[in-house]
Design a protein around this motif. Structure first.
Motif, mmCIF file in Angstrom:
data_model
loop_
_atom_site.group_PDB
_atom_site.id
_atom_site.type_symbol
_atom_site.label_atom_id
_atom_site.label_comp_id
_atom_site.label_asym_id
_atom_site.label_seq_id
_atom_site.Cartn_x
_atom_site.Cartn_y
_atom_site.Cartn_z
ATOM 1 N N UNK A 201 32.211 -34.059 12.996
ATOM 2 C CA UNK A 201 31.873 -33.862 14.406
ATOM 3 C C UNK A 201 32.908 -32.976 15.096
ATOM 4 N N UNK A 202 34.185 -33.186 14.765
ATOM 5 C CA UNK A 202 35.238 -32.330 15.321
ATOM 6 C C UNK A 202 35.053 -30.893 14.849
ATOM 7 N N UNK A 203 34.717 -30.717 13.567
ATOM 8 C CA UNK A 203 34.490 -29.375 13.037
ATOM 9 C C UNK A 203 33.336 -28.687 13.763
ATOM 10 N N UNK A 204 32.280 -29.443 14.062
ATOM 11 C CA UNK A 204 31.165 -28.878 14.825
ATOM 12 C C UNK A 204 31.631 -28.437 16.208
ATOM 13 N N UNK A 205 32.428 -29.266 16.845
ATOM 14 C CA UNK A 205 32.938 -28.931 18.176
ATOM 15 C C UNK A 205 33.778 -27.663 18.133
ATOM 16 N N UNK A 206 34.564 -27.512 17.083
ATOM 17 C CA UNK A 206 35.368 -26.302 16.933
ATOM 18 C C UNK A 206 34.488 -25.085 16.718
ATOM 19 N N UNK A 207 33.453 -25.232 15.908
ATOM 20 C CA UNK A 207 32.554 -24.113 15.625
ATOM 21 C C UNK A 207 31.819 -23.662 16.889
ATOM 22 N N UNK A 210 34.026 -25.719 21.637
ATOM 23 C CA UNK A 210 34.421 -26.813 22.525
ATOM 24 C C UNK A 210 35.842 -27.269 22.236
ATOM 25 N N UNK A 211 36.246 -27.240 20.975
ATOM 26 C CA UNK A 211 37.552 -27.745 20.568
ATOM 27 C C UNK A 211 38.427 -26.618 20.055
ATOM 28 N N UNK A 212 39.731 -26.753 20.293
ATOM 29 C CA UNK A 212 40.699 -25.787 19.789
ATOM 30 C C UNK A 212 40.924 -26.012 18.293
ATOM 31 N N UNK A 213 41.652 -25.076 17.687
ATOM 32 C CA UNK A 213 41.997 -25.230 16.275
ATOM 33 C C UNK A 213 42.757 -26.541 16.054
ATOM 34 N N UNK A 214 43.619 -26.894 17.004
ATOM 35 C CA UNK A 214 44.270 -28.203 17.007
ATOM 36 C C UNK A 214 43.618 -29.039 18.097
ATOM 37 N N UNK A 215 42.742 -29.979 17.724
ATOM 38 C CA UNK A 215 41.970 -30.727 18.719
ATOM 39 C C UNK A 215 42.687 -31.955 19.273
ATOM 40 N N UNK A 216 43.972 -32.096 18.969
ATOM 41 C CA UNK A 216 44.687 -33.329 19.313
ATOM 42 C C UNK A 216 44.591 -33.671 20.795
#
Length: 353
Positions: A201-207, A210-216
């Motif tokens: 799900x995080x990978x989808x958000x990055x693609x 929505x999310x940065x390379x570092x989603x922390x």
């Protein structure tokens, strides 16, 4: 007709989007809002810096495919960024600060804002760092120099939660709030509810951007914590610092947690909240919570943001809208300029027949 000369500090997605709007909407703004915007300077870590007292063509700035140091090709340009010099010397009425957010000490954005205000220039920003960490100081400097420090876009992008609460709900007596103010974490939770595991799900958000390379900052609640501080201090009169907000993210939630909540007609959301206590103090927190489907925040999906305000006179009032996006965030900057214009400040204003 009023012209506001503006200096852009940072030329990433947000300030570039503002330049796009200037290129296409200036004539409409002149008609409907009573002012035009004129870009007189830009400084960017990658592209360099440029000053043009007569104004830069917004369309050229947006459409030219500048490479690293590319502003050096322009008249009055340099391949190197020089934020301090641009802020202090550019003939600008308004400085637009849109650099990266530093959640530790707010720098260099705090210094950018301080330099501009001390130079008697209005500041508008979407940067959470200086607002969460140094808003009292920066507002005091603004008052002392007869200018304004505006930051509507620091929470919920272009959705006007701060002005809505302070102006439209003036007198309703806000006692607290809870909200979904990070679109990335909300998107991830929605995908997990659909059966996707956390990492995917995080990978989808990055693609999807929505999310940065570092989603922390998104998934561990650090971004939400800054926004809770801003809202608590602005709406509840608190003096909170980020380190005073208890903070827990969503990375520990398992598929079984998500499934169990759904079985009980509940849904996990990352909630940022603050409340005024009976002794007058204000406390805040960031944590994943199970909300019943009937809760006004339970149905907020994707990258949408929402804040539910607990008021004395109206009960709960929920404000919902885009919490991210280039144009949406650029609109927040425009709304700040509208607020400055409405205040009838004469600082640096240029009147044209």
């Amino acid at each position: 007709m009023t012209i506001y000369n503006i200096a852009l500090i940072g030329f990433g997605g947000v300030n570039r989007a503002l330049a796009e709007l200037i290129a296409t909407k200036n004539a409409l703004w002149e008609q409907d809002l009573g002012f035009r915007l004129n870009i007189v300077a830009v400084s960017d870590l990658q592209l360099g810096s440029v000053i043009s007292p007569n104004g830069l063509d917004a369309k050229t700035l947006v459409e030219a495919n500048f490479s690293k140091g590319g502003f050096g090709q322009l008249s009055g340009g340099s391949p190197d960024a020089n934020n301090e010099a641009i802020i202090k010397t550019a003939p600008a009425d308004i400085v637009v600060e849109a650099t990266f957010t530093n959640p530790i000490d707010g720098e260099p954005a705090v210094s950018h804002c301080r330099w501009a205000l001390q130079s008697r220039k209005h500041v508008i920003t979407t940067n959470k760092g200086p607002v969460a960490i140094a808003a009292p100081e920066l507002n005091a400097i603004a008052r002392a120099h007869g200018v304004r420090f505006e930051y509507e876009g620091s929470v919920m992008s272009g959705t006007p939660v701060i002005r809505m609460a302070e102006r439209t709900l003036a007198g309703a007596e806000v006692k607290g709030f809870e909200g979904i103010v990070n679109g990335t974490s909300n998107f991830v939770l929605g995908r997990m509810e659909a059966g996707v595991d956390f990492a995917a799900a995080v990978a989808e958000a990055q693609a999807l951007g929505y999310a940065e390379a570092d989603p922390t900052a998104d998934v561990e609640g650090l971004d939400v914590r800054l926004k809770v501080v801003i809202l608590a201090n602005e709406l509840l009169g608190a003096s909170l610092k980020p380190e005073q907000i208890k903070c827990e993210g969503i990375s520990r939630l398992s598929p079984s947690d998500i499934k169990a909540a759904a079985t009980a007609n509940r849904r996990w959301k990352l909630i940022g909240s603050a409340v005024r206590n009976t002794d007058g103090s204000v406390s805040g927190s960031v944590a994943p919570k199970q909300l019943p489907f009937s809760h006004p925040l339970a149905g907020v999906s994707g990258a949408t943001n929402a804040v539910s305000l607990d008021t004395e006179l109206l009960g709960d009032v929920t404000i919902m809208g885009p919490g991210a996006g280039r144009i949406e965030t650029a609109y927040a900057l425009l709304s700040d300029i509208v607020a400055i214009h409405a205040a009838r400040s004469t600082c640096g204003m240029k009147e044209v027949a």
